[in-house]
Design an enzyme around this catalytic site. Structure first.
Site, short mmCIF file in Angstrom:
data_model
loop_
_atom_site.label_atom_id
_atom_site.label_comp_id
_atom_site.label_asym_id
_atom_site.label_seq_id
_atom_site.Cartn_x
_atom_site.Cartn_y
_atom_site.Cartn_z
N LYS A 35 41.20 42.28 41.55
CA LYS A 35 39.88 42.70 42.04
C LYS A 35 38.98 41.49 42.19
CE LYS A 35 36.32 44.85 39.69
NZ LYS A 35 34.97 44.56 40.19
N ASP A 60 35.75 44.36 45.86
CA ASP A 60 34.71 45.24 45.30
C ASP A 60 33.33 44.67 45.60
OD1 ASP A 60 33.45 47.24 43.87
OD2 ASP A 60 33.83 46.31 41.92
N LYS A 62 30.99 46.64 47.31
CA LYS A 62 30.06 47.79 47.33
C LYS A 62 29.07 47.72 48.49
CE LYS A 62 30.37 48.65 42.33
NZ LYS A 62 31.09 47.48 41.83
N ASP A 65 24.48 49.59 53.70
CA ASP A 65 23.50 49.13 54.70
C ASP A 65 23.52 50.15 55.83
OD1 ASP A 65 21.80 47.48 56.35
OD2 ASP A 65 22.53 45.74 55.23
N THR A 120 28.08 53.37 36.83
CA THR A 120 28.17 53.81 35.43
C THR A 120 27.03 53.24 34.59
OG1 THR A 120 29.80 52.06 35.16
CG2 THR A 120 30.64 54.29 35.31
N ARG A 211 37.34 42.03 31.13
CA ARG A 211 37.25 41.16 29.95
C ARG A 211 38.34 41.33 28.90
NH1 ARG A 211 31.03 42.60 29.66
NH2 ARG A 211 31.99 44.42 30.65
O1 C5P Z 1 35.16 43.43 31.97
P1 C5P Z 1 35.30 44.88 32.34
O2 C5P Z 1 36.66 45.47 32.02
O3 C5P Z 1 34.16 45.72 31.84
O4 C5P Z 1 35.21 44.83 33.94
C1 C5P Z 1 35.16 45.97 34.71
C2 C5P Z 1 35.04 45.58 36.15
O5 C5P Z 1 34.86 46.76 36.90
C3 C5P Z 1 33.87 44.67 36.47
O6 C5P Z 1 34.29 43.79 37.53
C4 C5P Z 1 32.79 45.61 36.97
O7 C5P Z 1 31.97 45.01 37.93
C5 C5P Z 1 33.62 46.71 37.60
N1 C5P Z 1 32.99 48.02 37.65
C6 C5P Z 1 32.56 48.72 36.54
N2 C5P Z 1 31.98 49.95 36.68
C7 C5P Z 1 31.84 50.49 37.86
C8 C5P Z 1 32.29 49.80 39.00
C9 C5P Z 1 32.87 48.57 38.85
O8 C5P Z 1 32.69 48.24 35.42
N3 C5P Z 1 31.31 51.69 37.96
#
Ligand code: C5P
Length: 231
Positions: A35, A60, A62, A65, A120, A211
């Site tokens: 991603k 990703d 998003k 526009d 979220t 992470r």
């Molecule tokens: O580090 P972590 O596992 O929290 O990363 C989740 C990834 O998913 C991040 O790149 C974040 O931007 C993305 N994301 C999210 N919630 C969403 C949409 C995308 O955490 N609703």
């Protein structure tokens, strides 16, 4: 293009191209897609695709526009062959339909369009501040229906929403689920989390993990362990 069989998507959230390449090399064998999000795309521009090498890309960014601008952006991105691309359902049916029309010329290699319904990070209180009454679940359902009817292939959603969305729309939509934490992992800023196993058991098509893998001492091992847990 067929969908990648491996359900793990790893979020390469870094502005540093050297680190990004290291991460892709480490997690590549375990994931179906990498991603690339706003952080790496803002830092590197389209060169971010080079970081992914031969791995399918979930872009990703998003998009949100007016329909003409989103269609133009989608056409410009097509040349990089992303496998999946996100856009905000709140942009409306005409915007999503314009994006769908823009990807059609790519035929079987076109990216899947995934709609983001309610971020979220937004609670019922923050939604009401921006004029959305009724709470997140009602809004997720409303925007999911709009997006799928307008031509989106799937949705980005949290684990807690999967059952509601599968009930309403069946098995066809691709559901991509972030907010994933293996048992015992640090939650960071994610409030509503689920384990990889729970998300897949609930009906996720793909899970997005950042992470817990990218900040692990051994990202390759962390990715392999999560991939093995959802076989
Ligand atoms: O580090 P972590 O596992 O929290 O990363 C989740 C990834 O998913 C991040 O790149 C974040 O931007 C993305 N994301 C999210 N919630 C969403 C949409 C995308 O955490 N609703």
């Amino acid at each position: 293009m067929g969908l990648p069989a491996k359900r793990l998507i790893v979020a390469i959230d870094t502005p540093d191209p050297v680190r990004a390449r290291e991460l892709v090399a480490a997690v590549g064998p375990s994931c179906g897609l990498v991603k690339l999000g706003l952080e790496v795309f803002s830092a590197l521009g389209p060169a971010a695709f080079g970081v992914a090498g031969a791995h399918p890309v979930f872009l990703d960014v998003k998009l949100h526009d007016i329909p003409n601008t989103v269609a133009g952006a989608v056409r410009a991105l097509l040349v990089h062959r992303p496998a999946m691309l996100t856009l905000h359902a709140a942009g409306g049916a005409a915007m999503i339909a314009a994006a769908r029309e823009a990807v059609e010329p790519a035929g079987a290699t076109r990216p899947l369009l995934l709609a983001v319904t309610v971020l979220t990070s937004l609670s019922a209180a923050t939604l009401s501040q921006i004029g959305v009454a009724g709470g997140p679940r009602q809004q997720v359902l409303r925007l999911a229906r709009l997006a799928l009817e307008a031509g989106a292939d799937g949705l980005v959603c949290s684990t807690g929403e999967i059952a509601m969305l599968r009930d309403a729309f069946g098995a066809a939509p691709v559901l991509v689920v972030p907010g994933i934490r293996p048992e015992g992992a640090d939650h960071g800023d994610q409030a509503r989390v689920a384990t990889p196993e729970a998300a897949v058991a609930a009906g996720a098509s793909y899970i997005v993990v950042g992470r817990p893998i990218t900040r692990a001492d051994d990202p390759a091992a962390a990715a392999a362990a999560i991939a093995a847990s959802i076989l």
